[in-house]
Write a protein that holds these residues in place. Sequence first.
Motif, PDB file in Angstrom:
ATOM      1  N   LYS A   1     -78.420 -43.190 -16.498  1.00  0.00           N
ATOM      2  CA  LYS A   1     -77.221 -43.029 -15.727  1.00  0.00           C
ATOM      3  C   LYS A   1     -76.061 -42.294 -16.544  1.00  0.00           C
ATOM      4  N   LYS A   2     -75.937 -42.631 -17.816  1.00  0.00           N
ATOM      5  CA  LYS A   2     -75.064 -42.255 -18.586  1.00  0.00           C
ATOM      6  C   LYS A   2     -75.275 -40.861 -19.213  1.00  0.00           C
ATOM      7  N   ARG A   3     -76.479 -40.718 -19.540  1.00  0.00           N
ATOM      8  CA  ARG A   3     -76.874 -39.423 -20.211  1.00  0.00           C
ATOM      9  C   ARG A   3     -76.914 -38.299 -19.215  1.00  0.00           C
ATOM     10  N   GLU A   4     -77.236 -38.508 -17.784  1.00  0.00           N
ATOM     11  CA  GLU A   4     -77.106 -37.663 -16.628  1.00  0.00           C
ATOM     12  C   GLU A   4     -75.886 -37.124 -16.522  1.00  0.00           C
ATOM     13  N   GLN A   5     -75.020 -37.961 -16.719  1.00  0.00           N
ATOM     14  CA  GLN A   5     -73.663 -37.701 -16.485  1.00  0.00           C
ATOM     15  C   GLN A   5     -72.976 -36.969 -17.569  1.00  0.00           C
TER      16      GLN A   5
ATOM     17  N   LEU B   1     -76.803 -33.303 -15.559  1.00  0.00           N
ATOM     18  CA  LEU B   1     -78.051 -33.406 -15.281  1.00  0.00           C
ATOM     19  C   LEU B   1     -78.245 -33.883 -13.663  1.00  0.00           C
ATOM     20  N   ARG B   2     -78.865 -33.647 -12.822  1.00  0.00           N
ATOM     21  CA  ARG B   2     -79.285 -34.251 -11.715  1.00  0.00           C
ATOM     22  C   ARG B   2     -79.721 -35.620 -11.947  1.00  0.00           C
ATOM     23  N   LYS B   3     -79.373 -36.346 -10.701  1.00  0.00           N
ATOM     24  CA  LYS B   3     -79.659 -37.756 -10.630  1.00  0.00           C
ATOM     25  C   LYS B   3     -81.050 -38.072 -10.956  1.00  0.00           C
ATOM     26  N   ASN B   4     -81.511 -39.239 -11.489  1.00  0.00           N
ATOM     27  CA  ASN B   4     -82.848 -39.670 -11.730  1.00  0.00           C
ATOM     28  C   ASN B   4     -83.798 -38.411 -12.433  1.00  0.00           C
ATOM     29  N   SER B   5     -83.225 -37.927 -13.587  1.00  0.00           N
ATOM     30  CA  SER B   5     -83.916 -36.680 -14.083  1.00  0.00           C
ATOM     31  C   SER B   5     -84.143 -36.857 -15.435  1.00  0.00           C
TER      32      SER B   5
ATOM     33  N   LEU C   1     -89.330 -41.077 -17.050  1.00  0.00           N
ATOM     34  CA  LEU C   1     -87.760 -41.322 -16.933  1.00  0.00           C
ATOM     35  C   LEU C   1     -87.356 -42.515 -17.649  1.00  0.00           C
ATOM     36  N   ASP C   2     -86.289 -42.364 -18.468  1.00  0.00           N
ATOM     37  CA  ASP C   2     -85.732 -43.317 -19.305  1.00  0.00           C
ATOM     38  C   ASP C   2     -85.288 -44.528 -18.415  1.00  0.00           C
ATOM     39  N   VAL C   3     -84.964 -45.624 -19.112  1.00  0.00           N
ATOM     40  CA  VAL C   3     -84.488 -46.715 -18.554  1.00  0.00           C
ATOM     41  C   VAL C   3     -83.101 -46.495 -17.676  1.00  0.00           C
ATOM     42  N   LYS C   4     -82.892 -47.135 -16.775  1.00  0.00           N
ATOM     43  CA  LYS C   4     -81.667 -46.890 -15.705  1.00  0.00           C
ATOM     44  C   LYS C   4     -80.421 -46.896 -16.556  1.00  0.00           C
ATOM     45  N   ARG C   5     -80.353 -47.771 -17.554  1.00  0.00           N
ATOM     46  CA  ARG C   5     -78.998 -47.853 -18.103  1.00  0.00           C
ATOM     47  C   ARG C   5     -78.493 -46.671 -19.003  1.00  0.00           C
ATOM     48  N   VAL C   6     -79.817 -46.270 -19.558  1.00  0.00           N
ATOM     49  CA  VAL C   6     -79.668 -44.867 -20.371  1.00  0.00           C
ATOM     50  C   VAL C   6     -79.455 -43.744 -19.605  1.00  0.00           C
TER      51      VAL C   6
END
Length: 309
Positions: free
Chosen positions: A158-162, A166-170, A151-156
């Motif tokens: 969150k933005k790319r999933e939106q 994509l589903r959260k944490n994927s 999984l990518d770092v959280k800051r990246v």
Amino acid sequence: MEINDNINDIIEYRYSNKVNKEQIHIGYGIDDDYARCTATSMISFFLNNEDKVFNFHVVTNNLSKENKEKFRCMADKYKFNIFIYEIKSEFFSSLPQKDYWSVAMYFRFILPILLEKIPKLFYVDADTLCLQRCNGLFDINLKNNVIGAVLDVKRVRKKREQALNLRKNSYFNSGVLVINIKEWNKLNLLEKTIEIISKEPKKFKYPDQDALNFLLNDKVQYINKIFNCIDINLIDEKSIAIMHFANHPKPWSEMWKINIIYNTFTKDLYTYYEEKTPWKGMPLEKLKNRQILIKSYIKYILSKMFKLI
């Protein structure tokens, strides 16, 4: 799409004499500017996993004669195998590129097609270093999943999933991938990637990585973050198996000291391994991209400020 029609040459440096040991296949996609760090990455894997037989596969489009000879000398000295696949420069010319990412970012999509006869490929970005034995990575059983990824770092993430719905944490980082060759090729990922990026180029901020996340969102086996460490603040230093210098400036840059992960642990890691390659003593590079320099310096200043607060 016929890949062989777009291959100019295949160069083989076969020097391994350990025929009965486990064969590990590691792939890179680079241009000539990344030859030195690719070699450094290779050496780090080899020296920390000497019980394995390494076959390093490099897809490129403009490797110099000097760098080819250095790769040959290195393969000969350490007795491992390097295969270089030179593709036609115009192969991905229709796809978007970035100031700091060349067309080489798409080369990973070719590797599973070229290596269709092997079961599993470990793709790594050239700006990675192996810091310890990686049996936990090499022994992964993907079952029916197409890839294994961190999984990518959280800051990246969150933005790319939106952005990609994509589903959260994927959202994963594609800098280290375990690839199930058979399942990858079943999906014709090369053609699908070219198609979706060509249709909506603005949608894919990180073109190759976004495309893989979009196409493989339910076909990923998530693996331990020690195998693709981007933020050293999230992992105990002694646990890091693969260090990924994803941020700028790179360790072979004159401006490496303003990278947000530069500290006493990371500062000499790259140099330690590069000195074991034919690129030893090569001068540090000047950071030519002014935009990258400014962004990196701002990140560096902010990171220092927040640590003081």
